[in-house]
Design a protein around this motif. Structure first.
Motif, short mmCIF file in Angstrom:
data_model
loop_
_atom_site.label_atom_id
_atom_site.label_comp_id
_atom_site.label_asym_id
_atom_site.label_seq_id
_atom_site.Cartn_x
_atom_site.Cartn_y
_atom_site.Cartn_z
N TYR A 23 11.45 29.25 71.22
CA TYR A 23 12.28 28.88 70.07
C TYR A 23 12.88 30.13 69.42
O TYR A 23 14.03 30.14 68.97
CB TYR A 23 11.48 28.08 69.05
CG TYR A 23 11.29 26.63 69.41
CD1 TYR A 23 12.40 25.82 69.70
CD2 TYR A 23 10.03 26.04 69.46
CE1 TYR A 23 12.24 24.48 70.03
CE2 TYR A 23 9.86 24.71 69.78
CZ TYR A 23 10.96 23.93 70.07
OH TYR A 23 10.81 22.60 70.41
N ALA A 24 12.08 31.19 69.34
CA ALA A 24 12.57 32.44 68.76
C ALA A 24 13.81 32.92 69.52
O ALA A 24 14.82 33.30 68.91
CB ALA A 24 11.48 33.51 68.79
N LYS A 25 13.75 32.88 70.86
CA LYS A 25 14.90 33.27 71.69
C LYS A 25 16.11 32.40 71.38
O LYS A 25 17.24 32.88 71.28
CB LYS A 25 14.54 33.15 73.17
CG LYS A 25 13.56 34.18 73.69
CD LYS A 25 13.27 33.94 75.17
CE LYS A 25 12.23 34.90 75.70
NZ LYS A 25 11.89 34.62 77.12
N GLU A 26 15.85 31.11 71.21
CA GLU A 26 16.94 30.17 70.97
C GLU A 26 17.68 30.49 69.66
O GLU A 26 18.89 30.31 69.55
CB GLU A 26 16.38 28.74 70.93
CG GLU A 26 17.42 27.66 71.11
CD GLU A 26 16.80 26.30 71.45
OE1 GLU A 26 17.44 25.29 71.13
OE2 GLU A 26 15.68 26.28 72.02
N PHE A 27 16.92 31.01 68.69
CA PHE A 27 17.52 31.35 67.40
C PHE A 27 17.97 32.81 67.33
O PHE A 27 18.47 33.27 66.30
CB PHE A 27 16.51 31.10 66.28
CG PHE A 27 16.28 29.64 65.97
CD1 PHE A 27 17.28 28.87 65.40
CD2 PHE A 27 15.06 29.05 66.25
CE1 PHE A 27 17.08 27.53 65.11
CE2 PHE A 27 14.84 27.71 65.96
CZ PHE A 27 15.84 26.94 65.39
N GLY A 28 17.80 33.56 68.44
CA GLY A 28 18.24 34.95 68.46
C GLY A 28 17.21 35.95 67.97
O GLY A 28 17.56 37.07 67.58
N TYR A 29 15.93 35.55 68.01
CA TYR A 29 14.86 36.42 67.53
C TYR A 29 13.87 36.77 68.64
O TYR A 29 13.85 36.14 69.71
CB TYR A 29 14.09 35.73 66.39
CG TYR A 29 14.90 35.48 65.15
CD1 TYR A 29 15.38 36.52 64.37
CD2 TYR A 29 15.18 34.17 64.74
CE1 TYR A 29 16.12 36.28 63.21
CE2 TYR A 29 15.92 33.91 63.59
CZ TYR A 29 16.38 34.98 62.84
OH TYR A 29 17.11 34.73 61.70
N VAL A 30 13.02 37.75 68.35
CA VAL A 30 11.88 38.07 69.19
C VAL A 30 10.69 38.22 68.26
O VAL A 30 10.84 38.62 67.10
CB VAL A 30 12.11 39.37 70.01
CG1 VAL A 30 12.28 40.57 69.10
CG2 VAL A 30 10.97 39.62 70.99
N ILE A 31 9.51 37.84 68.72
CA ILE A 31 8.30 37.91 67.88
C ILE A 31 7.58 39.23 68.14
O ILE A 31 7.24 39.56 69.28
CB ILE A 31 7.34 36.73 68.16
CG1 ILE A 31 8.06 35.40 67.88
CG2 ILE A 31 6.09 36.84 67.29
CD1 ILE A 31 7.25 34.17 68.23
#
Length: 428
Positions: free
Chosen positions: A238-246
């Motif tokens: 989901y993070a990738k889908e929103f343009g993020y990385v954890i």
């Protein structure tokens, strides 16, 4: 060439790194320090243990008193780790007028005041560059190079184990337990990984960085701490889908005269430099009011990177012997009343909820968020015509207290099955 004798406490990874560097860089170190640096005694638990390193047996001892009472030993390097007997040994050595170098973030994080007080009283030097970030010169940077700045925030990946685990989950699709097992097999994680994966290690390190950056004594109990054990592969997707990385971040910010102190997994934009710090690397991102943004990056662990910082501190002591000073600032003030409560911090949030697939549940949850001053930026619903579906929300910036109130109300909704995860978002 003048000679200086060093007592080494411990011959684990850090101790072996110190031994190797002092031997392989002997000529360079003599030129840079003006001294022939000699390890004259090494404290170990077991004289017969095979350590896969060529150290003369006559240098080994199981008796700390041999180092403590030897007045020819001027510097003691503490490489045992933990709180006791490390703190006791360092205090007793300082009282015998021996300078101290340590990589022990736990000892400093829990007993920094007594170590500082003793060093000041005994007029000895106390250096600890290797306690944060392995070979990254972050301590020196904050103490020396950035003194012209008012530091506004320090945000860092300061635990290589958790960064390695999340990197493997992100780039190779491993689940948490697979990534942890691989980290243990490669020596990045201990057999008992609790200190790393529950962020205790990062908490101790953040207390040191905060003390330096904001000229205050930071009690570790004032640092909000969350581990990475609740991160799932689905959260990473989901993070990738929103343009993020954890990433596993340690964060200290000064806002309106108060400090935010927190350690937790965080979503950051894929375009931010910290997003591309992978595997066991560490990185510290600093914002100063004069220098602007800068980042220091390097190996955060390992015998040679950590040993490099320790030996660098030994050289610093030798260079400064004629002008004794305590590296840990003795004029720090206690700002324990100026630590911002977590309910008062501002952040964006990722919230993943499992709900019953019934009409109106998305509207109910959205209403609860709105009633608690939480504005929704994006929402994704996964699953269709199933008993349970997943709802994922990204919020606008809001107070953590608002999120907490909303979550408690959502838990009471009949069709809300489980709050699966809540992750803070830093749009750095």
């Amino acid at each position: 060439m003048k000679k200086v004798k060093v007592g080494l406490l411990g011959l684990g990874n850090v101790g072996k790194g110190v031994w190797k560097i002092l031997n392989m860089n002997k000529d360079e170190l003599q030129k840079r320090s003006g001294y022939d640096i000699e390890i004259s005694k090494i404290l170990v638990n077991d004289l017969n243990k095979n350590r896969n390193i060529d150290v003369p047996r006559e240098l080994l001892t199981t008796n700390f008193e041999e180092i403590l009472m030897d007045d020819t030993i001027e510097i003691v390097v503490e490489a045992i780790g933990g709180v006791e007997p490390s703190v006791d040994y360092m205090v007793r050595a300082m009282k015998r007028k021996k300078h101290i170098v340590t990589a022990n973030k736990m000892a400093i994080g829990t007993n920094g005041k007594i170590l500082l007080k003793t060093a000041k009283e005994e007029k000895v030097m106390f250096y600890y560059e290797a306690s944060v970030g392995g070979g990254i010169p972050i301590i020196h940077g904050l103490k020396e190079s950035l003194t012209a700045n008012k530091i506004e925030e320090v945000i860092g990946i300061i635990n290589g184990t958790t960064n390695y685990i999340l990197t493997k989950m992100t780039l190779e699709g491993l689940d948490f337990h697979q990534a942890l097992k691989e980290a243990q097999e490669k020596g990045y994680a201990e057999a008992d990984p609790t200190s790393d994966i529950e962020s205790f290690d990062a908490m101790y390190k953040l207390s040191i960085l905060s003390s330096l950056a904001f000229d205050t004594m930071v009690n570790i109990d004032s640092i909000h701490r969350e581990g990475i054990t609740n991160i799932r592969s689905i959260d990473i997707e989901y993070a990738k889908e929103f343009g993020y990385v954890i990433k596993p971040l340690a964060i200290v910010k000064e806002r309106d005269g108060q400090l935010e102190l927190r350690v937790h997994p965080t979503m950051i934009p894929q375009t931010h430099p910290l997003a591309n710090v992978n595997d066991s690397f560490n990185a510290v991102f600093i914002k100063g009011n004069a220098v602007g943004d800068l980042m220091l990056c390097g190996r955060g662990a390992g015998e040679l990177p950590t040993g490099s910082a320790v030996v660098g501190d030994i050289v610093s002591i030798l260079r400064n012997k004629e002008n004794i000073s305590c590296e840990f600032n003795s004029k720090k003030v206690d700002k324990s009343n100026d630590i911002k409560d977590m309910d008062c911090i501002q952040s964006e949030y990722y919230v993943r909820i499992t709900v019953k697939d019934k009409p109106g549940i998305l509207g109910e949850i959205s209403t609860v968020f709105g009633e608690n001053n939480v504005s929704i930026l994006s929402v994704i619903q996964k699953g269709k015509r199933e008993k349970q579906v997943t709802l994922v929300f990204i919020t606008h910036s809001t107070l953590e207290g608002n999120i907490n109130k909303a979550i408690e109300r959502i838990k009471s909704l009949e069709d809300a099955e489980k709050i699966e995860n809540i992750i803070r978002i830093e749009n750095l």
